[in-house]
Design a protein around this motif. Structure first.
Motif, PDB file in Angstrom:
ATOM      1  N   LEU A 438       0.841  -1.066   0.183  1.00 20.31           N
ATOM      2  CA  LEU A 438       0.052  -0.057   0.093  1.00 20.31           C
ATOM      3  C   LEU A 438       1.240   1.531  -0.050  1.00 20.31           C
ATOM      4  O   LEU A 438       0.282   2.303   0.414  1.00 20.31           O
ATOM      5  CB  LEU A 438      -0.972  -0.153   1.202  1.00 20.31           C
ATOM      6  CG  LEU A 438      -1.988  -1.173   1.141  1.00 20.31           C
ATOM      7  CD1 LEU A 438      -2.809  -0.984   2.526  1.00 20.31           C
ATOM      8  CD2 LEU A 438      -2.664  -1.426  -0.045  1.00 20.31           C
ATOM      9  N   SER A 439       2.110   1.196  -0.762  1.00 18.65           N
ATOM     10  CA  SER A 439       2.792   2.291  -0.707  1.00 18.65           C
ATOM     11  C   SER A 439       2.721   2.924  -2.294  1.00 18.65           C
ATOM     12  O   SER A 439       2.594   2.140  -3.176  1.00 18.65           O
ATOM     13  CB  SER A 439       4.516   1.957  -0.721  1.00 18.65           C
ATOM     14  OG  SER A 439       4.915   1.175  -1.560  1.00 18.65           O
ATOM     15  N   ILE A 440       2.546   4.270  -2.187  1.00 19.77           N
ATOM     16  CA  ILE A 440       2.383   4.942  -3.578  1.00 19.77           C
ATOM     17  C   ILE A 440       3.478   5.759  -3.884  1.00 19.77           C
ATOM     18  O   ILE A 440       3.743   6.556  -2.943  1.00 19.77           O
ATOM     19  CB  ILE A 440       1.227   5.782  -3.363  1.00 19.77           C
ATOM     20  CG1 ILE A 440      -0.068   4.859  -2.868  1.00 19.77           C
ATOM     21  CG2 ILE A 440       0.516   6.544  -4.782  1.00 19.77           C
ATOM     22  CD1 ILE A 440      -1.447   5.608  -2.604  1.00 19.77           C
ATOM     23  N   ARG A 441       3.838   5.606  -5.080  1.00 20.23           N
ATOM     24  CA  ARG A 441       5.149   6.471  -5.464  1.00 20.23           C
ATOM     25  C   ARG A 441       4.758   7.288  -6.854  1.00 20.23           C
ATOM     26  O   ARG A 441       4.430   6.434  -7.894  1.00 20.23           O
ATOM     27  CB  ARG A 441       6.294   5.655  -5.645  1.00 20.23           C
ATOM     28  CG  ARG A 441       7.777   6.356  -6.141  1.00 20.23           C
ATOM     29  CD  ARG A 441       8.793   5.702  -5.991  1.00 20.23           C
ATOM     30  NE  ARG A 441       9.031   4.410  -6.771  1.00 20.23           N
ATOM     31  CZ  ARG A 441       9.666   4.403  -8.040  1.00 20.23           C
ATOM     32  NH1 ARG A 441      10.174   5.866  -8.427  1.00 20.23           N
ATOM     33  NH2 ARG A 441       9.717   3.530  -8.738  1.00 20.23           N
ATOM     34  N   PHE A 442       4.984   8.592  -7.004  1.00 19.57           N
ATOM     35  CA  PHE A 442       4.987   9.245  -8.313  1.00 19.57           C
ATOM     36  C   PHE A 442       6.238   8.799  -9.083  1.00 19.57           C
ATOM     37  O   PHE A 442       7.196   8.957  -8.859  1.00 19.57           O
ATOM     38  CB  PHE A 442       4.732  10.843  -7.831  1.00 19.57           C
ATOM     39  CG  PHE A 442       3.759  11.154  -7.095  1.00 19.57           C
ATOM     40  CD1 PHE A 442       2.552  10.373  -7.037  1.00 19.57           C
ATOM     41  CD2 PHE A 442       3.703  12.493  -6.529  1.00 19.57           C
ATOM     42  CE1 PHE A 442       1.668  10.732  -6.355  1.00 19.57           C
ATOM     43  CE2 PHE A 442       2.687  12.813  -5.758  1.00 19.57           C
ATOM     44  CZ  PHE A 442       1.489  12.015  -5.623  1.00 19.57           C
ATOM     45  N   ILE A 443       5.802   8.683 -10.372  1.00 21.15           N
ATOM     46  CA  ILE A 443       7.047   8.221 -11.406  1.00 21.15           C
ATOM     47  C   ILE A 443       6.974   9.184 -12.514  1.00 21.15           C
ATOM     48  O   ILE A 443       7.755   9.337 -13.540  1.00 21.15           O
ATOM     49  CB  ILE A 443       6.620   6.692 -11.644  1.00 21.15           C
ATOM     50  CG1 ILE A 443       5.370   6.510 -12.474  1.00 21.15           C
ATOM     51  CG2 ILE A 443       7.007   5.852 -10.777  1.00 21.15           C
ATOM     52  CD1 ILE A 443       5.199   5.171 -13.216  1.00 21.15           C
ATOM     53  N   ASP A 444       5.882  10.245 -12.827  1.00 15.93           N
ATOM     54  CA  ASP A 444       6.010  11.125 -13.935  1.00 15.93           C
ATOM     55  C   ASP A 444       7.109  12.158 -13.378  1.00 15.93           C
ATOM     56  O   ASP A 444       7.291  12.687 -12.368  1.00 15.93           O
ATOM     57  CB  ASP A 444       4.665  11.982 -13.809  1.00 15.93           C
ATOM     58  CG  ASP A 444       4.666  12.643 -15.003  1.00 15.93           C
ATOM     59  OD1 ASP A 444       5.664  13.331 -15.407  1.00 15.93           O
ATOM     60  OD2 ASP A 444       3.644  13.154 -15.624  1.00 15.93           O
ATOM     61  N   LYS A 445       8.117  12.390 -14.490  1.00 16.46           N
ATOM     62  CA  LYS A 445       9.267  13.144 -14.037  1.00 16.46           C
ATOM     63  C   LYS A 445       8.849  14.667 -13.847  1.00 16.46           C
ATOM     64  O   LYS A 445       9.622  15.411 -13.184  1.00 16.46           O
ATOM     65  CB  LYS A 445      10.096  13.268 -15.339  1.00 16.46           C
ATOM     66  CG  LYS A 445       9.301  13.875 -16.643  1.00 16.46           C
ATOM     67  CD  LYS A 445      10.524  13.916 -17.799  1.00 16.46           C
ATOM     68  CE  LYS A 445       9.851  14.534 -18.997  1.00 16.46           C
ATOM     69  NZ  LYS A 445      10.995  14.659 -20.275  1.00 16.46           N
ATOM     70  N   ASN A 446       7.289  15.151 -14.271  1.00 11.64           N
ATOM     71  CA  ASN A 446       7.303  16.390 -13.643  1.00 11.64           C
ATOM     72  C   ASN A 446       6.744  16.206 -12.449  1.00 11.64           C
ATOM     73  O   ASN A 446       6.364  17.634 -11.609  1.00 11.64           O
ATOM     74  CB  ASN A 446       6.021  16.738 -14.670  1.00 11.64           C
ATOM     75  CG  ASN A 446       6.322  17.002 -16.043  1.00 11.64           C
ATOM     76  OD1 ASN A 446       7.533  17.381 -16.535  1.00 11.64           O
ATOM     77  ND2 ASN A 446       5.564  16.480 -16.975  1.00 11.64           N
ATOM     78  N   LEU A 447       6.656  15.377 -11.579  1.00 10.23           N
ATOM     79  CA  LEU A 447       6.462  15.244 -10.420  1.00 10.23           C
ATOM     80  C   LEU A 447       7.539  15.176  -9.273  1.00 10.23           C
ATOM     81  O   LEU A 447       7.437  15.148  -8.027  1.00 10.23           O
ATOM     82  CB  LEU A 447       5.549  14.142 -10.113  1.00 10.23           C
ATOM     83  CG  LEU A 447       4.184  14.275 -10.989  1.00 10.23           C
ATOM     84  CD1 LEU A 447       3.180  12.904 -10.617  1.00 10.23           C
ATOM     85  CD2 LEU A 447       3.352  15.558 -10.678  1.00 10.23           C
ATOM     86  N   ASP A 459       2.773  22.186 -11.734  1.00  7.88           N
ATOM     87  CA  ASP A 459       2.567  20.750 -12.172  1.00  7.88           C
ATOM     88  C   ASP A 459       2.173  19.800 -10.983  1.00  7.88           C
ATOM     89  O   ASP A 459       1.306  18.980 -11.094  1.00  7.88           O
ATOM     90  CB  ASP A 459       3.721  20.206 -13.087  1.00  7.88           C
ATOM     91  CG  ASP A 459       3.614  20.536 -14.289  1.00  7.88           C
ATOM     92  OD1 ASP A 459       2.731  21.330 -15.092  1.00  7.88           O
ATOM     93  OD2 ASP A 459       4.712  20.655 -14.901  1.00  7.88           O
ATOM     94  N   GLN A 460       2.947  19.864  -9.913  1.00  8.85           N
ATOM     95  CA  GLN A 460       3.019  19.014  -8.897  1.00  8.85           C
ATOM     96  C   GLN A 460       1.386  19.422  -8.076  1.00  8.85           C
ATOM     97  O   GLN A 460       1.016  18.682  -7.617  1.00  8.85           O
ATOM     98  CB  GLN A 460       4.183  19.314  -7.872  1.00  8.85           C
ATOM     99  CG  GLN A 460       5.323  18.588  -8.221  1.00  8.85           C
ATOM    100  CD  GLN A 460       6.700  18.957  -7.403  1.00  8.85           C
ATOM    101  OE1 GLN A 460       6.741  20.296  -6.785  1.00  8.85           O
ATOM    102  NE2 GLN A 460       7.495  18.045  -7.266  1.00  8.85           N
TER     103      GLN A 460
END
Length: 570
Positions: A438-447, A459-460
């Protein structure tokens, strides 16, 4: 952003599938659960009894010349045995074990040992008292059989601060000059108390009572090590109560006897966090209907509060416990002419009833004991009788703090699947990933964050708005299962021209700033009701570069400069 209406209307598949946390264990003949405790792994253990057959039977081929000899030979072939049940957070029964003793027996209480095992107090049906020590798997470490030469019965087993236990109950009067403990009894039955060390050695046994029929009901240890005892005295048609204070060696300090003309039955005594005491009783009203009565008093037997809680039907609280906010939960029964239900009641510190709920079907149901759990839920145990049955079954129910029945906690895998469904568009567009923990990681480079930066970009902020609009309603819909929402800030390991200490500490400060600014942006954009709820679960922290993103054993510095989220279930 106002999400409350959305939150209220949102019902996800996990919540829709959730079942009530009620476990009924059906065995032949009447059986019951009598006490319950919480284990170190957050499962619960309950003790009760089941009916079993004695292996000791008459010899084959024996010929009886009359019916009385035959009936005597089979009269003790069936009876009760102590039974241990362990239940996990998904309402699965993970352990069931009967304690096989030569004589039939029943329990009265279950206590935790420091080793995560159990003490079980009880008595044999032929008049001896029992203390069992079990390991966490229900295996017997030792068995203590004790009492007088007469018929004894235990009412409760109390855990003491020194790790020992106190057994309280009753003993029939003895007139035998050979009894080393007493030369003569005090009445028909007397209060009988024994104290044991943490190693199981008996320290002392004593009798107390009047010329009438006395019974020890419950006891509790005061802060100074003295013992406050609740007892019952029967004479004529009356049942009155007594409260007695003993030294740690069993010497009587004072006795207060409550006499009245109404039938009064004592059930429980507890010590409050402010070091006062509360006794739960039932007492007949003018219509000869049992009503709940609670008495609060101090160590010097001064009555601080005495209140009767009037209910429509006859009712009693067989057990009470205190929450950390001084509210009380009580469980027992409520009954009319044709039916009895399990009763749960929430009270404030002045014994004002805040809520009550009835549990059961159109037959005989009753709660015997309650335990407040680590997460402020509670678990109650007792007996349940199916609508068309004449036999009672073991029953365990988990309750929320508002005494509504709890839902069975979802499995992490089910929660993970539903979370992926909520964020399916973001996963498909490679904005974020979700792991089974249940861990969530942002992977979009703009984030990602720029080097040494923590102020959110446009953007963030835009994505966090979308993210929060989905995440918060999902968590709120399952709030009874949510313990924590972590927002963790991360950095890469770089920091120009510094030593190790400065490198780590500067990155730690940067990671904390990233966590804080993300948390603050999401939090401040909620209405006050949502903020109040979030404040109970949200946690921000900085992890410096301890959780760097690696690729081919090399640090990916850009992807390491991020925030991540993790949901922790209860």
């Amino acid at each position: 952003m106002h999400y409350i209406l959305t939150i209220i209307l949102l019902v996800t598949s996990i919540y829709a599938k959730a079942k009530e946390f009620s476990v009924v264990i059906d065995e032949p003949f009447n059986n019951s659960l009598l006490d319950v405790t919480e284990n170190h792994d957050r499962t619960v253990s309950a003790v009760g009894f089941v009916k079993t057959q004695n292996n000791i039977t008459s010899k084959k081929g024996t010929t009886y010349t009359n019916a009385f000899d035959y009936l005597s030979s089979i009269s003790n072939t069936h009876g009760s045995q102590i039974h241990l049940v362990k239940v996990d957070n998904q309402a699965n029964i993970t352990l069931r074990k009967s304690v096989k003793l030569q004589n039939f027996n029943e329990p009265v209480s279950i206590l935790k040992t420091p080793e995560d095992g159990h003490y079980i107090g009880g008595y044999t049906l032929d008049g001896s008292l029992l203390i069992l020590k079990l390991d966490q798997n229900g295996n017997t470490i030792f068995t203590k059989v004790f009492g007088t030469s007469n018929y004894d019965k235990m009412s409760n087993l109390v855990l003491l601060k020194d790790g020992g236990v106190l057994a309280i109950g009753s003993s029939a009067t003895t007139r035998s000059q050979n009894d080393k403990l007493f030369e003569s009894g005090l009445g028909l039955n007397d209060i009988f108390i024994s104290r044991f060390s943490k190693d199981g050695a008996k320290l002392w046994s004593k009798k107390f009572g009047t010329e009438h029929d006395d019974k020890g009901v419950d006891a509790v240890e005061a802060n100074d090590g003295s013992i406050v005892v609740l007892s019952q005295t029967n004479y004529d048609r009356f049942k009155n109560i007594s409260i007695m204070r003993l030294t740690e060696n069993g010497d009587k300090t004072w006795l207060h006897h409550y006499k009245n003309e109404k039938l009064t039955t004592p059930y429980k005594i507890i010590k409050l966090k402010n070091n006062n005491f509360v006794v739960s009783l039932s007492q007949e009203d003018e219509m000869h209907k049992q009503q709940i009565r609670l008495i609060k008093f101090d160590i010097q037997k001064n009555i601080l509060l005495d209140k009767t809680i009037h209910t429509t039907y006859a009712s009693a609280l067989r057990d009470i416990k205190e929450y950390s906010d001084s509210k009380l939960i009580g469980v027992g029964y409520v009954s009319d002419t044709y039916n009895r239900d399990g009763l749960a009641m929430l009270l404030d510190s002045e014994f004002n009833m805040l809520q009550q709920e009835h549990f059961g079907e159109e037959n005989y149901d009753e709660f015997s004991a309650v335990k407040i759990l680590h997460n402020s839920q509670a678990v109650a145990v007792g007996v349940h009788t199916d609508k068309e049955s004449q036999e009672s079954n073991m029953w365990l129910v988990k309750l929320n703090k508002d005494i509504s029945i709890a839902q069975i906690a979802p499995k992490v895998t089910d929660f993970y699947k539903e979370l992926c469904r909520v964020f399916k568009d973001e996963i498909k567009s490679h904005k974020l990933t979700i792991k089974e923990d249940l861990s969530i990681r942002f992977i979009d480079k703009n984030l990602y964050f720029k080097t040494a930066q923590y102020i959110l970009t446009e953007d963030q902020e835009k994505f966090l708005n979308i993210f929060a609009k989905k995440l918060f309603p999902f968590l709120y819909a399952h709030k009874v299962f949510i313990n924590t929402l972590e927002i963790n800030g991360h950095t890469s390991s770089e920091w120009a021209e510094t030593n190790f200490t400065s490198n780590y500490l500067l990155n730690e400060k940067l990671s904390m700033n990233r966590s804080y600014h993300t948390l603050a942006y999401m939090f401040k954009n909620q209405d006050i009701e949502t903020q109040n709820w979030l404040s109970s679960i949200i946690k921000g922290s900085g992890l410096s570069y301890s959780k760097r993103v690696m690729f081919d054993e090399k640090e990916d510095k850009e992807k390491s400069r991020r925030v991540s989220f993790k949901i922790i279930l209860k």
